[in-house]
Design a protein around this motif. Structure first.
Motif: not given
Length: 410
Positions: A136-137, A176-180, A185-191, A234-244
């Motif tokens: 996600a962006a 936008t780290e593709p590995a996430a 663990a590579r997602s920033i979404g729940r920091t 929406g993006l903040l929610r999506y990134h949080a889900a990515t970090a789950g």
């Protein structure tokens, strides 16, 4: 079932024949495609949309593409300077601007608008969030635009400091780290920074909603601000889900995307209400009235599709036309006992079918199965779902697609 009895449910494709199946009172006409990248479905979409504009008063189209990038296309349709190639590259997500059918849609709509009055011009929208296959962006650009909008109009309100938003967000590449996409663990979404940023975004959304009457006189600026508000949250929610990291992670991502599409489209309908209905074009799976299911290895992804969400909000104002194909070059053929195999016996290259008549014929004969896809790039029509459709378009043969949606080594 004989070909003749099946023929009673079918007509050769024309845009008018397909439009005849759309129920009166439809506010949102959803046209699905069974796979991305097949020009045949873009061509029939264009034919249908031209007919809807000239004969039924439609003045807007939304496609499965980045809602923010689509503003570039819409400005071009309204006469903004720019090279068509650049507009297509920057105005579509997923690389969809490379398809000839999308080029033709943009070219025709700009030409139509050149001689149309201000209230009659065609508007172009992206229904999807800024989501690509690698992730996600970053939410920062939309969030900062929202902050700037409110700062200039609410000087006495204690807004979150812009500097704090910048600090918490940091560089876009943190998000936008593709590995996430595969490694939570590579997602920033729940920091801590992301959680705090999400809280501040909620405060900005609240201020925008609470002061909405104040901004009613500047409709275009308000539309952009509300688009930015929806997109940032929406993006903040999506990134949080990515970090789950739980077993429901992928289902959660699909739910978030479905909600972003449904929320965007509902906002579009509100904006377009006095100008006429809207055509929505996306994958069948996004638009179906039932829950979506996609097998992924040993896991079955399940979520309420954008179409099911929209029908729950719009009721009879929602109509869904599904599409399917028979043979795909070079060697993808439907089995004779599948729905697509049955439809392949029709004499027309493209057929419009009344799903209720088709369902009745199948019920009399029995034995029609769902098609098992040859690869991951499409999903067949489920005969059990015909009663939930308003129309079907069957294309007897499509060319092999290129790239991601072509299957194999395309």
């Amino acid at each position: 079932m004989t070909a003749a009895s099946l023929g009673d449910a079918a007509r050769p494709f024309t845009a008018a024949a397909l439009a005849d199946l759309v129920p009166a009172g439809t506010r949102l006409l959803a046209l699905g495609e069974p796979t991305h990248g097949a020009e045949e479905f873009l061509d029939l979409r264009n034919e249908l949309f031209r007919h809807l504009v000239t004969a039924h008063g439609y003045r807007s189209i939304a496609v499965e593409s980045d809602c923010l990038a689509a503003r570039t296309v819409d400005a071009y349709l309204d006469g903004a300077d720019g090279e068509l190639d650049t507009v297509l590259r920057e105005g579509f997500g997923h690389g969809f601007g490379a398809y000839a059918g999308n080029r033709e849609l943009v070219r025709w709509a700009r030409e139509f608008n050149a001689s149309a009055g201000a209230d009659e011009r065609i508007r172009f929208y992206g229904a999807d969030g800024p989501l690509e296959y690698t992730g996600a962006a970053a939410p920062g650009p939309a969030l900062l635009r929202l902050h700037d909008f409110l700062t200039t109009r609410l000087p006495g309100q204690p807004l979150p400091a812009r500097e704090e938003l910048l600090y918490l967000h940091g560089p876009d590449d943190r998000w936008t780290e593709p590995a996430a996409a595969l490694d939570p663990a590579r997602s920033i979404g729940r920091t801590e920074d992301a959680v705090r940023l999400r809280l501040l975004a909620d405060e900005l959304n609240l201020l925008l909603a609470a002061h909405r009457p104040q901004f009613q006189h500047e409709q275009d600026a308000l539309w952009q601000a509300e688009l930015d508000a929806r997109t940032a949250t929406g993006l903040l929610r999506y990134h949080a889900a990515t970090a789950g990291d739980g077993p429901d992670r992928l289902n959660s991502l699909m739910r978030q995307r479905g909600l972003m599409i449904a929320d965007n489209v509902e906002a579009i309908l509100h904006r377009e209400a006095r100008r006429g209905p809207t055509l929505l074009f996306a994958h069948n799976r996004h638009l179906q009235r039932t829950a979506a299911r996609i097998p992924l290895g040993e896991q079955l992804l399940q979520w309420w599709s954008a179409g099911s969400l929209l029908e729950s909000r719009l009721g009879d104002g929602y109509a869904f036309l599904a599409t399917a194909f028979g043979h795909r070059a070079p060697d993808d053929h439907p089995a004779p006992d599948t729905l697509e195999g049955l439809l392949a016996t029709l004499p027309f290259p493209r057929s419009v079918l009344d799903p209720r008549q088709l369902d009745a014929f199948i019920g009399e004969s029995g034995g029609v199965k769902a098609r098992v896809p040859a690869d991951h790039t499409y999903f067949g029509l489920d005969p059990a779902e015909l009663g939930r459709l308003d129309g079907v378009v069957f294309v007897r043969e499509i060319a092999r697609q290129q790239g991601l949606f072509g299957g194999g080594d395309a």
